[in-house]
Design a protein around this motif. Sequence first.
Motif, PDB file in Angstrom:
ATOM      1  N   ALA A 138      80.562 -10.663  50.240  1.00 59.32           N
ATOM      2  CA  ALA A 138      80.251  -9.564  49.327  1.00 59.32           C
ATOM      3  C   ALA A 138      79.374 -10.035  48.176  1.00 59.32           C
ATOM      4  CB  ALA A 138      81.545  -8.947  48.794  1.00 59.32           C
ATOM      5  N   ALA A 139      79.633 -11.233  47.686  1.00 60.05           N
ATOM      6  CA  ALA A 139      78.811 -11.781  46.596  1.00 60.05           C
ATOM      7  C   ALA A 139      77.379 -11.991  47.073  1.00 60.05           C
ATOM      8  CB  ALA A 139      79.419 -13.084  46.084  1.00 60.05           C
ATOM      9  N   LYS A 140      77.226 -12.569  48.288  1.00 63.05           N
ATOM     10  CA  LYS A 140      75.883 -12.788  48.842  1.00 63.05           C
ATOM     11  C   LYS A 140      75.132 -11.475  49.043  1.00 63.05           C
ATOM     12  CE  LYS A 140      77.236 -16.738  51.593  1.00 63.05           C
ATOM     13  NZ  LYS A 140      77.530 -17.139  52.960  1.00 63.05           N
ATOM     14  N   ALA A 141      75.861 -10.422  49.407  1.00 64.46           N
ATOM     15  CA  ALA A 141      75.239  -9.121  49.680  1.00 64.46           C
ATOM     16  C   ALA A 141      75.003  -8.310  48.411  1.00 64.46           C
ATOM     17  CB  ALA A 141      76.117  -8.332  50.651  1.00 64.46           C
ATOM     18  N   GLY A 142      75.369  -8.858  47.266  1.00 58.98           N
ATOM     19  CA  GLY A 142      75.165  -8.142  46.007  1.00 58.98           C
ATOM     20  C   GLY A 142      76.154  -7.018  45.764  1.00 58.98           C
ATOM     21  N   GLN A 143      77.308  -7.064  46.443  1.00 57.80           N
ATOM     22  CA  GLN A 143      78.314  -6.019  46.278  1.00 57.80           C
ATOM     23  C   GLN A 143      79.248  -6.294  45.101  1.00 57.80           C
ATOM     24  OE1 GLN A 143      80.253  -5.932  50.099  1.00 57.80           O
ATOM     25  NE2 GLN A 143      78.326  -5.552  51.171  1.00 57.80           N
ATOM     26  N   LEU A 144      79.151  -7.470  44.526  1.00 54.72           N
ATOM     27  CA  LEU A 144      79.970  -7.834  43.371  1.00 54.72           C
ATOM     28  C   LEU A 144      79.066  -8.056  42.175  1.00 54.72           C
ATOM     29  CD1 LEU A 144      82.398 -10.406  45.025  1.00 54.72           C
ATOM     30  CD2 LEU A 144      82.608  -7.936  44.913  1.00 54.72           C
ATOM     31  N   ARG A 145      79.640  -7.991  40.994  1.00 57.59           N
ATOM     32  CA  ARG A 145      78.847  -8.237  39.789  1.00 57.59           C
ATOM     33  C   ARG A 145      78.189  -9.599  39.879  1.00 57.59           C
ATOM     34  NH1 ARG A 145      81.014  -5.620  34.576  1.00 57.59           N
ATOM     35  NH2 ARG A 145      82.409  -4.033  35.371  1.00 57.59           N
TER      36      ARG A 145
END
Length: 196
Positions: A138-145
């Motif tokens: 999710a972090a890699k996909a930009g789904q997290l701040r």
Amino acid sequence: RIKAVAAELYVLRGHEGFSFGDIAAAIGTTRANIHHHFGSKQQLMRELIEDIAANAEARIRRYWLDGSAPFADRLAMQLDDLCRFYDRFNKSDGDRHVWSPLSRLRHDLPTLGEEAVAALERVNRTYDLCLRHAVGEAAKAGQLRPGTDVEDVVRVLRVTLLSCPPMTQDSGRFEEIELLFRAFGRLISAAGEPQS
């Protein structure tokens, strides 16, 4: 069938709250038949502990490791899973029954001993591995701040997930968990960029 009934009774009543006689009455057989299949309650509990851990690990992998669902969808799948267990063991509004097999194992650790401890540790390791994968993706996909610490999110999420059963027992309703999941999603989502 014996194990399925035993598992239901175990989650609702705990280790000391059911007997082979209770199982026999529920399925219309004899205690001797249950002894024939399992020998002793200790043997039955060994199998139930293994089943509980294996089932939990499979569900954790399904929601947090398998596929490529966005993080918000993974949270929603996990919430649905928790709700199914809650509804299964809490039929009426305001019921405060234990509904999580893992939570019941925790309650019975003094009686069940090392086998239950090992099973819970195994589930915790599975949560850590699978959550780390999901949060990292999710972090890699930009789904997290931006700048979200993956390990912090994993730790908070694992503890949150494992704390859901006592929360519903305190409040007598599942809504508390739904609100918690929404708040958690908002706190870490990319949609709510921190202001500088």
